[in-house]
Design a protein around this motif. Structure first.
Motif, mmCIF file in Angstrom:
data_model
loop_
_atom_site.group_PDB
_atom_site.id
_atom_site.type_symbol
_atom_site.label_atom_id
_atom_site.label_comp_id
_atom_site.label_asym_id
_atom_site.label_seq_id
_atom_site.Cartn_x
_atom_site.Cartn_y
_atom_site.Cartn_z
ATOM 1 N N SER A 99 -9.543 5.848 11.243
ATOM 2 C CA SER A 99 -9.628 5.256 12.606
ATOM 3 C C SER A 99 -11.090 4.755 13.007
ATOM 4 O O SER A 99 -11.284 3.583 13.543
ATOM 5 C CB SER A 99 -8.857 6.016 13.761
ATOM 6 O OG SER A 99 -7.735 6.182 13.587
ATOM 7 N N ASP A 220 -3.652 0.414 13.242
ATOM 8 C CA ASP A 220 -4.043 1.813 12.944
ATOM 9 C C ASP A 220 -2.840 2.518 13.289
ATOM 10 O O ASP A 220 -2.370 2.884 14.279
ATOM 11 C CB ASP A 220 -5.166 2.184 13.935
ATOM 12 C CG ASP A 220 -5.763 3.420 13.503
ATOM 13 O OD1 ASP A 220 -5.332 4.209 12.447
ATOM 14 O OD2 ASP A 220 -6.344 3.967 14.184
ATOM 15 N N GLU A 221 -2.210 3.161 11.872
ATOM 16 C CA GLU A 221 -1.064 3.869 11.939
ATOM 17 C C GLU A 221 -0.143 3.354 12.876
ATOM 18 O O GLU A 221 0.565 3.972 13.744
ATOM 19 C CB GLU A 221 -1.444 5.522 12.500
ATOM 20 C CG GLU A 221 -2.551 5.953 11.847
ATOM 21 C CD GLU A 221 -2.290 6.999 10.843
ATOM 22 O OE1 GLU A 221 -1.122 7.231 10.557
ATOM 23 O OE2 GLU A 221 -3.037 7.631 10.308
#
Ligand SMILES: Nc1ncnc2c1ncn2[C@@H]1O[C@H](COP(=O)(O)OP(=O)(O)O)[C@@H](O)[C@H]1O
Ligand SMILES: [Mg+2]
Length: 428
Positions: A99, A220-221
């Motif tokens: 991240s 991000d994810e």
């Protein structure tokens, strides 16, 4: 609860990212192949980053530095290139710095050192204003927590950024409707986020990011909070989008199955460092270390090892190019001289048509070469995976001919090579 806090802060970040004029980007541009380049990027969180950087240079480890100084080296000297039109996955365990890295790309986080170059331009010396433009128009982000505005309808969420930039309602709705239909949400524009399932909310998040037609999509994810089935659908959706629109995507995931499914290339992070970058097949076949190897321990990788990574070219004497009606026996000597067990026959149009042996050629004599084709050798597509190949290898004894998209002969794979791969996977 941290979730509520996260949503608020993600929402603030999101709203700053999605502004901007989408129309400026619609003019076709010639872009360099290397869209995004990261050089020696470092990020240290804590009271004295400079000291931590010095200790890093002296060869001290991340944990040691943290214990002694309270500084966390979140990203440690990362260099990578993202190519136009690829999905680059950054994968690693929780806490490995994924991240932080993705937020360094659009400077939501200031780097401690290193460079980020987008479309040939270093973003470090940019003013706050320029940087905001970059975030608005060039790099949009899709968040794990969706980060939608709850009191706005689907369509108003999607065109919020366009609205902020002062684009008229009819124009921004036109853009928003197009992207909504592209993510399969055409019929839901008047609903509110709270009326949608998680998967649908994330489609809205995706549509919002696409509305500005960004150069790079940062995710991000983005699918990690979704149920497995929905997640599977969204992965396919993303692959389709990338194929149809040649999107450049940086996708963060901690899930190896997801990484190898959607990643053209995968970068593996450990303790802030990028330990290996490669295609899924490269990572599976030659992992840089045990950390990378361990990711694959419980994965059925046979689906990800494709024929193209195992095939070898047919050596000159083993390839026969001729008309279908050419007489068989004139090629027998060619094969014998080349020491080739088999000959792989292509017609004059370049298509693979059959496999022969010196014996089958002799037997067919003066008749057409097609009469010499072995009945138990079948070509396999270059896209076939190890799973399919292993079925074939069990049924035939000669090297398996591999055909490309046009039906031409791309190469061959020996049954031995296939079974060896299968055995290696078993042992792992
Ligand atoms: N704002 C911050 N302040 C201090 N440490 C942080 C901050 N953000 C992340 N970290 C630390 O940096 C490391 C990498 O975090 P992160 O990039 O979030 O990893 P990942 O996304 O791979 O889980 C972790 O040890 C995390 O605790
Ligand atoms: Mg993370």
């Amino acid at each position: 609860m941290t979730t509520a806090l996260n949503i608020t802060s993600e929402m603030e970040k999101a709203s700053s990212l999605i502004g901007g004029n989408s129309f400026a980007n619609e003019v076709a541009q010639v872009r360099p192949t290397e869209l995004l380049k990261v050089q020696n990027l470092c990020k240290v969180f804590g009271p004295s980053p400079a000291k931590a950087m010095e200790m890093l240079k002296q060869g001290m480890g991340r944990n040691e530095i943290f214990e002694q100084t309270g500084n966390m080296v979140a990203v440690d000297n990362v260099s990578l290139s993202v190519m136009q039109g690829e999905i680059f996955v950054i994968m690693g365990l929780s806490g490995s710095g994924k991240s932080t890295l993705v937020r360094l790309l659009n400077r939501l986080i200031e780097p401690t050192s290193g460079q980020v170059i987008l479309e040939g331009k270093d973003i470090a010396p940019m003013s706050t204003e320029e940087l905001r433009e970059v975030r608005r128009k060039k790099m949009s982000m899709v968040f794990q927590s969706f980060a939608l505005l709850p009191n706005r309808t689907v369509i108003d969420n999607v065109c919020y950024g366009l609205q902020v930039s002062g684009i008229s309602k009819s124009d921004r709705y036109e853009v928003a409707r197009k992207v909504l239909s592209r993510v399969g949400l055409g019929k839901y524009e008047t609903l509110y986020p709270g009326e949608l399932s998680g998967g649908m909310q994330q489609r809205v998040g995706l549509a919002r990011a696409l509305a500005v037609n960004p150069s790079v999509l940062l995710m991000d994810e983005a699918f990690s909070a979704l149920d497995p089935l929905i997640r599977f659908e969204m992965q396919n959706e993303l692959l389709r989008l990338q194929k149809d629109e040649q999107r450049t995507i940086v996708f963060i995931s901690h899930d190896i199955e997801e990484a190898i499914k959607i990643g053209g290339r995968v970068g593996v992070m450990k303790d802030g460092q990028l330990v290996q970058v490669g295609t899924p097949a490269e990572l599976i076949q030659s992992p840089a270390n045990d950390y990378v190897r361990d990711f694959f321990r419980n994965v059925d990788v046979s689906r990800f090892l494709k024929a193209n990574s195992l095939l070898v070219p047919v050596h000159a004497g083993g390839k026969i190019v001729c008309d279908e009606s050419a007489s068989a026996d004139r090629f027998a000597d060619q094969l014998i001289d080349a020491g080739a067990e088999c000959g792989y026959v292509c017609n004059n149009a370049g298509k693979y048509i059959g496999c022969v042996t010196p014996a089958s050629l002799r037997k067919a004599g003066q008749s057409a070469i097609t009469n010499a084709f072995l009945s138990d050798v079948f070509p396999v597509s270059i896209k076939a995976d190890l799973h399919e190949l292993s079925h074939i290898a069990l049924q035939q004894e000669h090297d398996v001919p591999i055909t490309d998209e046009n039906g031409g002969l791309a190469g061959v794979i020996s049954c031995r090579a296939i079974l060896k791969q299968v055995m290696q996977r078993r042992e792992a």
